[in-house]
Design a protein around this motif. Sequence first.
Motif, PDB file in Angstrom:
ATOM      1  N   THR A 145      46.968 105.138   8.950  1.00 50.14           N
ATOM      2  CA  THR A 145      46.757 106.254   8.026  1.00 50.14           C
ATOM      3  C   THR A 145      46.064 107.415   8.743  1.00 50.14           C
ATOM      4  OG1 THR A 145      46.540 104.692   6.195  1.00 50.14           O
ATOM      5  CG2 THR A 145      45.717 106.936   5.825  1.00 50.14           C
ATOM      6  N   TYR A 146      45.103 107.083   9.613  1.00 50.53           N
ATOM      7  CA  TYR A 146      44.325 108.095  10.331  1.00 50.53           C
ATOM      8  C   TYR A 146      44.597 107.986  11.832  1.00 50.53           C
ATOM      9  CZ  TYR A 146      41.921 107.923   5.851  1.00 50.53           C
ATOM     10  OH  TYR A 146      41.632 107.928   4.506  1.00 50.53           O
ATOM     11  N   SER A 147      45.862 107.951  12.199  1.00 47.91           N
ATOM     12  CA  SER A 147      46.238 107.731  13.596  1.00 47.91           C
ATOM     13  C   SER A 147      45.684 108.804  14.528  1.00 47.91           C
ATOM     14  CB  SER A 147      47.758 107.647  13.738  1.00 47.91           C
ATOM     15  OG  SER A 147      48.373 108.829  13.260  1.00 47.91           O
ATOM     16  N   HIS A 148      45.576 110.058  14.054  1.00 47.50           N
ATOM     17  CA  HIS A 148      45.037 111.131  14.896  1.00 47.50           C
ATOM     18  C   HIS A 148      43.576 110.842  15.247  1.00 47.50           C
ATOM     19  CE1 HIS A 148      44.529 115.093  16.624  1.00 47.50           C
ATOM     20  NE2 HIS A 148      43.455 115.265  15.880  1.00 47.50           N
ATOM     21  N   ALA A 149      42.799 110.413  14.265  1.00 50.11           N
ATOM     22  CA  ALA A 149      41.388 110.079  14.510  1.00 50.11           C
ATOM     23  C   ALA A 149      41.286 108.894  15.468  1.00 50.11           C
ATOM     24  CB  ALA A 149      40.682 109.758  13.200  1.00 50.11           C
ATOM     25  N   TYR A 150      42.184 107.921  15.314  1.00 50.71           N
ATOM     26  CA  TYR A 150      42.157 106.759  16.198  1.00 50.71           C
ATOM     27  C   TYR A 150      42.444 107.164  17.639  1.00 50.71           C
ATOM     28  CZ  TYR A 150      43.459 102.393  18.415  1.00 50.71           C
ATOM     29  OH  TYR A 150      43.550 101.341  19.287  1.00 50.71           O
ATOM     30  N   LYS A 210      30.235 113.231   7.169  1.00 48.11           N
ATOM     31  CA  LYS A 210      30.947 113.890   8.266  1.00 48.11           C
ATOM     32  C   LYS A 210      32.440 113.867   7.963  1.00 48.11           C
ATOM     33  CE  LYS A 210      27.566 112.771  11.820  1.00 48.11           C
ATOM     34  NZ  LYS A 210      27.342 112.155  13.137  1.00 48.11           N
ATOM     35  N   PRO A 211      32.915 114.910   7.264  1.00 48.82           N
ATOM     36  CA  PRO A 211      34.336 114.939   6.883  1.00 48.82           C
ATOM     37  C   PRO A 211      35.257 114.818   8.099  1.00 48.82           C
ATOM     38  CG  PRO A 211      33.120 116.721   5.824  1.00 48.82           C
ATOM     39  CD  PRO A 211      32.193 116.096   6.822  1.00 48.82           C
ATOM     40  N   ASN A 212      36.312 114.041   7.954  1.00 51.14           N
ATOM     41  CA  ASN A 212      37.321 113.840   8.993  1.00 51.14           C
ATOM     42  C   ASN A 212      36.794 113.178  10.264  1.00 51.14           C
ATOM     43  OD1 ASN A 212      39.336 115.078   7.372  1.00 51.14           O
ATOM     44  ND2 ASN A 212      38.513 117.077   7.961  1.00 51.14           N
ATOM     45  N   LYS A 213      35.647 112.517  10.169  1.00 47.12           N
ATOM     46  CA  LYS A 213      35.106 111.761  11.296  1.00 47.12           C
ATOM     47  C   LYS A 213      35.107 110.283  10.924  1.00 47.12           C
ATOM     48  CE  LYS A 213      34.107 115.124  14.105  1.00 47.12           C
ATOM     49  NZ  LYS A 213      34.781 115.259  15.394  1.00 47.12           N
ATOM     50  N   PHE A 214      35.510 109.441  11.892  1.00 54.44           N
ATOM     51  CA  PHE A 214      35.660 108.025  11.614  1.00 54.44           C
ATOM     52  C   PHE A 214      34.993 107.183  12.689  1.00 54.44           C
ATOM     53  CE2 PHE A 214      39.076 110.230   9.556  1.00 54.44           C
ATOM     54  CZ  PHE A 214      39.216 109.586   8.339  1.00 54.44           C
ATOM     55  N   CYS A 215      34.638 105.992  12.295  1.00 47.92           N
ATOM     56  CA  CYS A 215      34.060 105.014  13.202  1.00 47.92           C
ATOM     57  C   CYS A 215      35.044 103.857  13.322  1.00 47.92           C
ATOM     58  CB  CYS A 215      32.720 104.531  12.651  1.00 47.92           C
ATOM     59  SG  CYS A 215      31.913 103.316  13.696  1.00 47.92           S
ATOM     60  N   ALA A 216      35.336 103.447  14.549  1.00 48.60           N
ATOM     61  CA  ALA A 216      36.204 102.292  14.754  1.00 48.60           C
ATOM     62  C   ALA A 216      35.386 101.018  14.575  1.00 48.60           C
ATOM     63  CB  ALA A 216      36.814 102.333  16.154  1.00 48.60           C
ATOM     64  N   VAL A 217      35.909 100.090  13.791  1.00 45.82           N
ATOM     65  CA  VAL A 217      35.194  98.855  13.483  1.00 45.82           C
ATOM     66  C   VAL A 217      36.084  97.662  13.810  1.00 45.82           C
ATOM     67  CG1 VAL A 217      34.101  97.502  11.658  1.00 45.82           C
ATOM     68  CG2 VAL A 217      33.938  99.997  11.617  1.00 45.82           C
TER      69      VAL A 217
END
Length: 200
Positions: A80-85, A127-134
């Motif tokens: 879903t959030y491949s760009h962030a990944y 933090k909009p549009n910021k993700f943490c890999a878990v």
Amino acid sequence: MSTSAPDAEGRLTELKRALERRRIKALSPYKAQAWECLLRVHNLLTRYPNLPSGFCNGFNAGISPIEHTHTPDNGPSLYTYSHAYLEIVEKEFNSQRYIGPLSRAEVESVIGPFQTSPLSLVPKPGKPNKFCAVHNFSFLRAPSAGFYSVNYCIDSNLFPCTWSTFVTICTTIWNLPPDSQASIRDVAEAYRTIPIIPDQ
């Protein structure tokens, strides 16, 4: 699509060299000699004798040997959030914490059977549009068909932690005397800076 055998062999040779360098010297920002010096100064080396060598060579986390390759699917948020990944992956490559990309066959030819843990992305609060890999190190929750989660194999009694509820923390802070100070620690990088032994 064909692959040039010399190119494939070159990739594997490069991977073997990279892994051998990690066996000789773990990738960690901690200065093992400084830790050893401070532990000696404060008479703590006998209590924590494995800290200096662990930072150099990796710590034994008690993970059982892996006999069969197991690679469960990642969580749907990764797609879903491949760009962030992809941004997270690029950062990891730039920090020299990732090697690859490699096929399953290439990894098995270098290290033998291996196991992965499902990866997901979690939005960072505030933090909009910021993700943490878990990584889900508790997948599978119970052993199944000879596969165990990373966390299942670790004896939590060897790594005691204390957790409190939100209400307990609020009560503690409310009852502190005036002029008290507090600090927080961010352990977000801990899993990427504390090495484990190469066999694990």
